[in-house]
Design a protein around this motif. Sequence first.
Motif, PDB file in Angstrom:
ATOM      1  N   TYR A  54       0.780  -1.109  -0.069  1.00  0.00           N
ATOM      2  CA  TYR A  54      -0.109   0.100   0.131  1.00  0.00           C
ATOM      3  C   TYR A  54       0.855   1.146   0.049  1.00  0.00           C
ATOM      4  O   TYR A  54       2.181   0.957   0.135  1.00  0.00           O
ATOM      5  CB  TYR A  54      -0.910   0.159   1.291  1.00  0.00           C
ATOM      6  CG  TYR A  54      -0.590   0.339   2.371  1.00  0.00           C
ATOM      7  CD1 TYR A  54      -0.938   1.485   3.245  1.00  0.00           C
ATOM      8  CD2 TYR A  54       0.352  -0.719   3.296  1.00  0.00           C
ATOM      9  CE1 TYR A  54      -0.294   1.712   4.481  1.00  0.00           C
ATOM     10  CE2 TYR A  54       0.877  -0.386   4.551  1.00  0.00           C
ATOM     11  CZ  TYR A  54       0.468   0.752   4.957  1.00  0.00           C
ATOM     12  OH  TYR A  54       1.023   0.712   6.477  1.00  0.00           O
ATOM     13  N   ARG A  92      -7.431  -1.139  -7.597  1.00  0.00           N
ATOM     14  CA  ARG A  92      -7.100  -2.305  -6.787  1.00  0.00           C
ATOM     15  C   ARG A  92      -7.760  -3.679  -7.229  1.00  0.00           C
ATOM     16  O   ARG A  92      -9.158  -3.578  -7.193  1.00  0.00           O
ATOM     17  CB  ARG A  92      -7.162  -2.106  -5.331  1.00  0.00           C
ATOM     18  CG  ARG A  92      -6.334  -0.664  -5.149  1.00  0.00           C
ATOM     19  CD  ARG A  92      -6.573  -0.352  -3.752  1.00  0.00           C
ATOM     20  NE  ARG A  92      -5.928   0.897  -3.434  1.00  0.00           N
ATOM     21  CZ  ARG A  92      -5.029   1.444  -2.688  1.00  0.00           C
ATOM     22  NH1 ARG A  92      -4.731   0.619  -1.907  1.00  0.00           N
ATOM     23  NH2 ARG A  92      -4.621   2.639  -2.502  1.00  0.00           N
ATOM     24  N   TYR A  96      -9.077   0.475   1.839  1.00  0.00           N
ATOM     25  CA  TYR A  96      -8.992  -0.746   1.230  1.00  0.00           C
ATOM     26  C   TYR A  96      -8.670  -1.746   2.380  1.00  0.00           C
ATOM     27  O   TYR A  96      -8.982  -3.216   2.353  1.00  0.00           O
ATOM     28  CB  TYR A  96      -7.977  -0.691   0.035  1.00  0.00           C
ATOM     29  CG  TYR A  96      -7.686  -2.176  -0.740  1.00  0.00           C
ATOM     30  CD1 TYR A  96      -8.481  -2.518  -1.638  1.00  0.00           C
ATOM     31  CD2 TYR A  96      -6.713  -2.950  -0.570  1.00  0.00           C
ATOM     32  CE1 TYR A  96      -8.570  -3.664  -2.344  1.00  0.00           C
ATOM     33  CE2 TYR A  96      -6.524  -4.102  -1.306  1.00  0.00           C
ATOM     34  CZ  TYR A  96      -7.430  -4.388  -2.285  1.00  0.00           C
ATOM     35  OH  TYR A  96      -7.292  -5.529  -3.105  1.00  0.00           O
TER      36      TYR A  96
END
Length: 171
Positions: free
Chosen positions: A40, A147, A51
């Motif tokens: 990340y 993502r 997320y």
Amino acid sequence: MTTAKPHVGAPIEPTSFPSLSGDTISIGQPKDRWTMLFVYRGKHCPRCKRYLNKLNAVLPAWTEVMDVLVVSADTKEKAQADMDEFGWDFDLCYGMSEAQMRALGLYVSEPLSEAETTENFAEPGAFAIRPDGTLMLVDISNGPAARPDLEELLDGMIFNITNNRPVRGTA
């Protein structure tokens, strides 16, 4: 810009990351279970927090199947601040070097300002690593908005693991 595209089916470069648990966690070496590595952007990224909160909510389903590791280039202090705020249950690692980012084929960004962060950081990536240390699946993005869907990714990984599927997209 990335320097090399990771080669699925090949051993991932052995590397280690310090974890907030106090352990050093390694990838690219044989182990008993599959590993999913999520990279990340860091504390400065609100999309990352959303997320990772979603990942934490479904973590028990993931850990039934594989180990889950999350890492950024953040300092220990920044990673700890996120852990204190969100209370995630996964292994949170920090201190990813630019060389490690590039070895994984990640996009590397420079901060837009000191308000964002002060050091270069990796854009998001997800890497499924077989127990023998070879790379099975790669998903990288050049920005925070793209993502993989966590439920779809887990479903696909369960299928791949259960059926011992071969690596795809090698060329």
